[in-house]
Design an enzyme around this catalytic site. Structure first.
Site, PDB file in Angstrom:
ATOM      1  N   ASP A 210      11.756  32.204 -38.114  1.00 15.38           N
ATOM      2  CA  ASP A 210      11.479  33.605 -37.786  1.00 15.38           C
ATOM      3  C   ASP A 210      12.727  34.238 -37.196  1.00 15.38           C
ATOM      4  O   ASP A 210      13.685  33.550 -36.849  1.00 15.38           O
ATOM      5  CB  ASP A 210      10.346  33.683 -36.748  1.00 15.38           C
ATOM      6  CG  ASP A 210      10.717  32.964 -35.460  1.00 15.38           C
ATOM      7  OD1 ASP A 210      11.176  33.635 -34.519  1.00 15.38           O
ATOM      8  OD2 ASP A 210      10.571  31.717 -35.390  1.00 15.38           O
ATOM      9  N   ASP A 212      13.964  36.037 -33.895  1.00 12.66           N
ATOM     10  CA  ASP A 212      13.513  36.127 -32.514  1.00 12.66           C
ATOM     11  C   ASP A 212      13.256  37.585 -32.152  1.00 12.66           C
ATOM     12  O   ASP A 212      13.735  38.505 -32.825  1.00 12.66           O
ATOM     13  CB  ASP A 212      14.563  35.517 -31.593  1.00 12.66           C
ATOM     14  CG  ASP A 212      13.952  34.940 -30.324  1.00 12.66           C
ATOM     15  OD1 ASP A 212      12.887  34.313 -30.415  1.00 12.66           O
ATOM     16  OD2 ASP A 212      14.555  35.110 -29.248  1.00 12.66           O
TER      17      ASP A 212
END
Length: 271
Positions: A210, A212
């Site tokens: 992902d 952050d």
């Protein structure tokens, strides 16, 4: 089967990588630091004798701040592990490092709090060299293995290690990025310094799950734990193929940069 020399290569499994353990033989190991997070599993993988350990426990019962790191690393070293591969999930701190890509890290910034990250609590004192926390030769082999598998990989990167179990605030993400961080994770400290003290050749191989918080704009939805696990699971085949290729490509003789390291004897008294 617990004698030193049972396995020269160790794998510290991260979230979603535990299927490898089902193919190996479980062995209970006692350490001066209590039990490891799970039974060691020894056996043959990619043509080599390996030892696998689920860092968070086989049911993922240990959050990052409660993992028994000293016991884990000690148990692996006690069966002969001299080269340790540590795949882990992470968040990206830079827009050019995208989810689904890998980073073979070369540096660490430690933002953990109060973790036991040494075997030398006294009266014996030892200061381990840690300027380069990851073995350069092993990193090169890992990058080459990823490219051979057609996997998008970044050669080098700084991992910022946070205490957890919470994720970062948007302000923290911006700060970590401004410090030069490339990815953020919760387990590489104290794994890396403990491996250094034990004289292990160590590689941290990050799968980006992902962006952050705040990296791609404040409007982006923050990541959740379930999303991290889902992305890791979706990429499990690539993680396994990379580790398999890397294990098979490792030279029989450790590189000089790591063979010169000397860790404490396994009879070292922790008291």
């Amino acid at each position: 089967m617990t004698a030193a020399g049972a396995a020269q290569i160790g794998i510290l499994g991260g979230s979603g990588f535990y299927s490898l353990a089902e193919e190996l033989h479980p062995v209970e190991i006692d350490t001066p630091y209590g039990p490891p997070s799970a039974a060691l599993r020894l056996g043959h993988f990619a043509g080599r004798d390996v030892a696998f350990l689920a860092r968070h426990g086989e049911d993922h019962e240990y959050p990052a701040h409660r993992v028994p790191y000293r016991a884990n690393l000690w148990a692996l070293r006690s069966v002969g592990v001299a080269t340790l591969l540590a795949p882990f999930s992470c968040g990206s701190l830079q827009p050019h490092i995208a989810p689904g890509e890998f980073v073979v890290c070369d540096q660490i910034v430690d933002r953990t709090q109060g973790r036991r990250q040494t075997y030398y609590d006294g009266p014996e004192t030892h200061h381990v060299t840690f300027a380069d926390p990851y073995c350069p030769a092993l990193r090169r082999t890992a990058v080459a293995a990823a490219r051979s598998e057609g996997i998008g990989v970044h050669d080098g990167g700084t991992v910022v290690v946070i205490e957890g179990p919470r994720f970062s605030t948007r302000a923290e993400s911006a700060w970590f990025a401004a410090l030069g961080g490339d990815v953020v994770n919760m387990t590489q400290v104290p794994e890396a310094p403990l491996a250094a003290e034990l004289g292990m050749c160590f590689a941290g191989i990050a799968l980006v799950t992902d962006y952050d918080a705040g990296v791609v704009g404040d409007a982006a939805e923050p990541v959740t734990h379930d999303q991290v696990l889902a992305v890791f699971q979706e990429n499990l085949t690539r993680v396994r193929s990379l580790i398999g290729r890397l294990v098979g490509d490792l030279p029989a003789i450790r590189p000089a940069c790591c063979s010169a390291r000397s860790g404490p004897p396994l009879s070292h008294d922790p008291s």
